[in-house]
Motif scaffolding. Structure first.
Motif, short mmCIF file in Angstrom:
data_model
loop_
_atom_site.label_atom_id
_atom_site.label_comp_id
_atom_site.label_asym_id
_atom_site.label_seq_id
_atom_site.Cartn_x
_atom_site.Cartn_y
_atom_site.Cartn_z
N ALA A 281 0.76 -1.53 0.01
CA ALA A 281 0.01 -0.05 -0.04
C ALA A 281 0.97 1.45 -0.06
CB ALA A 281 -1.02 0.02 1.23
N HIS A 282 2.01 1.35 0.68
CA HIS A 282 2.88 2.52 0.66
C HIS A 282 4.36 2.25 0.63
CE1 HIS A 282 -0.65 4.94 2.28
NE2 HIS A 282 -0.99 3.97 3.15
N PRO A 283 5.19 3.07 -0.23
CA PRO A 283 6.20 2.84 -0.37
C PRO A 283 7.24 2.52 0.94
CG PRO A 283 5.81 5.00 -1.13
CD PRO A 283 4.63 4.24 -0.72
N ALA A 284 8.03 1.70 1.08
CA ALA A 284 8.69 1.63 2.30
C ALA A 284 10.28 1.29 1.82
CB ALA A 284 8.18 0.70 3.35
N LEU A 285 10.52 0.10 1.14
CA LEU A 285 11.89 -0.31 0.86
C LEU A 285 11.90 -0.55 -0.61
CD1 LEU A 285 11.88 -3.25 3.20
CD2 LEU A 285 12.94 -1.21 3.48
N ALA A 286 13.23 -0.51 -1.44
CA ALA A 286 13.31 -0.89 -2.81
C ALA A 286 13.01 -1.95 -2.79
CB ALA A 286 14.84 -0.29 -2.61
N GLY A 287 12.64 -2.39 -4.33
CA GLY A 287 12.34 -3.43 -4.61
C GLY A 287 13.67 -4.11 -4.66
N ASP A 288 13.65 -5.54 -4.80
CA ASP A 288 14.66 -6.56 -4.52
C ASP A 288 14.92 -7.19 -6.06
OD1 ASP A 288 15.68 -9.03 -2.16
OD2 ASP A 288 16.71 -7.99 -3.58
N GLY A 289 16.02 -7.88 -6.07
CA GLY A 289 16.09 -8.98 -7.30
C GLY A 289 16.94 -8.01 -8.44
N ASN A 290 16.60 -8.73 -9.65
CA ASN A 290 17.31 -8.00 -10.80
C ASN A 290 16.75 -6.81 -11.38
OD1 ASN A 290 15.16 -9.96 -11.48
ND2 ASN A 290 15.32 -9.28 -13.67
N LEU A 291 16.86 -5.71 -10.60
CA LEU A 291 16.41 -4.55 -10.72
C LEU A 291 17.36 -3.74 -11.73
CD1 LEU A 291 14.89 -3.25 -7.32
CD2 LEU A 291 13.73 -3.46 -9.46
N ARG A 292 16.94 -3.15 -12.70
CA ARG A 292 17.69 -2.31 -13.77
C ARG A 292 16.96 -0.74 -13.79
NH1 ARG A 292 17.93 -2.42 -19.56
NH2 ARG A 292 16.54 -4.30 -19.56
N PRO A 293 17.77 0.09 -13.43
CA PRO A 293 17.13 1.61 -13.63
C PRO A 293 16.83 2.05 -14.89
CG PRO A 293 18.86 1.34 -11.74
CD PRO A 293 19.06 0.23 -12.71
N LEU A 294 15.82 2.74 -15.23
CA LEU A 294 15.61 3.22 -16.39
C LEU A 294 15.87 4.82 -16.35
CD1 LEU A 294 12.21 1.41 -17.28
CD2 LEU A 294 14.40 0.53 -17.95
N GLU A 295 17.20 4.93 -16.39
CA GLU A 295 17.42 6.48 -16.16
C GLU A 295 17.99 7.20 -17.28
OE1 GLU A 295 20.96 5.14 -13.91
OE2 GLU A 295 19.80 5.45 -11.98
N THR A 296 17.69 6.64 -18.50
CA THR A 296 17.94 7.58 -19.55
C THR A 296 16.70 7.39 -20.52
OG1 THR A 296 18.73 5.83 -21.08
CG2 THR A 296 20.36 6.97 -19.64
N GLY A 297 16.52 8.68 -21.25
CA GLY A 297 15.47 8.51 -22.24
C GLY A 297 15.09 7.44 -23.18
N VAL A 298 16.38 7.06 -23.76
CA VAL A 298 16.41 5.88 -24.86
C VAL A 298 15.92 4.75 -24.11
CG1 VAL A 298 17.91 4.79 -26.30
CG2 VAL A 298 18.21 6.97 -26.06
N VAL A 299 16.44 4.49 -23.03
CA VAL A 299 15.86 3.12 -22.30
C VAL A 299 14.49 3.14 -21.86
CG1 VAL A 299 16.55 1.55 -20.39
CG2 VAL A 299 18.23 2.75 -21.64
N ALA A 300 14.13 4.30 -21.08
CA ALA A 300 12.92 4.52 -20.57
C ALA A 300 11.85 4.71 -21.78
CB ALA A 300 12.91 5.52 -19.70
#
Length: 274
Positions: A12-31
């Protein structure tokens, strides 16, 4: 599968970062591929993830539409959808006109595991935007059929400590589907509520479910998702009916005078004198 919901927590509410194979979508090309996914902000109280599935409709989890401390639904004026939110900027910001949780969803059933199981199977909601998003860079995501055991899927989500850009989990599988609940082998944490679960097809990616909760199965963390096939169409129709009912009625009076143009048509809102 029947032991999956032994330890189930709605996100319901954010508390912890997700786990596992997370890959940030930090660039416009990727996102860019995931531009239909955005952050849903609830005033200063928190956020969830949502997906644009029509120019003016966002798909998310039903429990995201409630203040979980009071059990009361948020007012539309408290909610904002930020499509493609990344590094303090959205591809499109939209105010909200209407919230529609699944009619079978009931908030505040924390103490009853069996009730939580039923609640989770109805954890789907729609958000009607005040204005559609009509940008070539943001294409509404198509929705697909029911996920099946063994399907490879992808999750795109926001969460605390990674709230400024979406992250992708692209090494996930569906362990099984029981009724209206799918179990994924990707672990998730608080903040992933409403995240879309995508499945690749020959025609591109389609949303097949939304993340509702985390749980344990045989001592390992899993994600609980709600398949949307057979549900979203009905909710879209209900949202359309509710929007039409809420809109001011307009009637047309035809006439030839008054400098009203060639057709002589004049539009009046209900309550206005002709």
């Amino acid at each position: 599968m029947r032991g999956v919901l032994v330890c189930l927590a709605l996100l319901a509410h954010p508390a912890l970062a997700g786990d596992g194979n997370l890959r940030p979508l930090e660039t416009g090309v990727v996102a860019g591929r995931w531009a239909a996914v955005g952050r849903i902000d609830f005033g200063s109280d928190g956020f969830c993830t949502g997906t644009l599935i029509a120019p003016d409709v966002v798909l998310t989890a039903a429990h995201c539409l409630y203040d979980m401390t009071t059990g009361e639904p948020f007012a539309p004026s408290e909610v904002t959808f930020r499509a493609g939110w990344r590094d303090g900027r959205a591809e499109a910001d939209r105010a909200v006109a209407m919230l529609l949780p699944h009619p079978g969803f009931q908030p505040g059933l924390d103490g009853d595991v069996e009730a939580r199981r039923t609640q989770t199977s109805h954890d789907i909601g729609l958000i009607k935007l005040a204005e559609p998003i009509l940008l070539p860079s943001i294409t509404p995501a198509p929705t697909g059929s029911v996920p099946r055991g063994g399907d490879r899927v992808e999750i795109v989500s926001y969460a605390k400590d990674r709230s400024e850009a979406a992250s992708l989990q692209d090494v996930c599988s569906v362990l099984g589907v029981e009724g209206r609940v799918a179990v994924l082998d990707c672990p998730v944490e608080f903040g992933a509520s409403g995240s879309p679960v995508f499945r690749d097809t020959a025609y591109g990616s389609e949303v097949v479910s939304v993340i509702s909760a985390k749980a344990e199965m045989n001592g390992r963390p899993v994600a609980i998702a709600v398949p949307i096939a057979g549900v979203v169409t009905g909710l879209m129709a209900e949202l359309d009916r509710a929007a039409r009912k809420a809109a001011p009625e307009v009637r047309m009076i035809s006439g030839a005078g008054g400098g009203m143009g060639a057709g002589g048509a004049k539009f009046l809102r209900v309550g206005e004198a002709p």
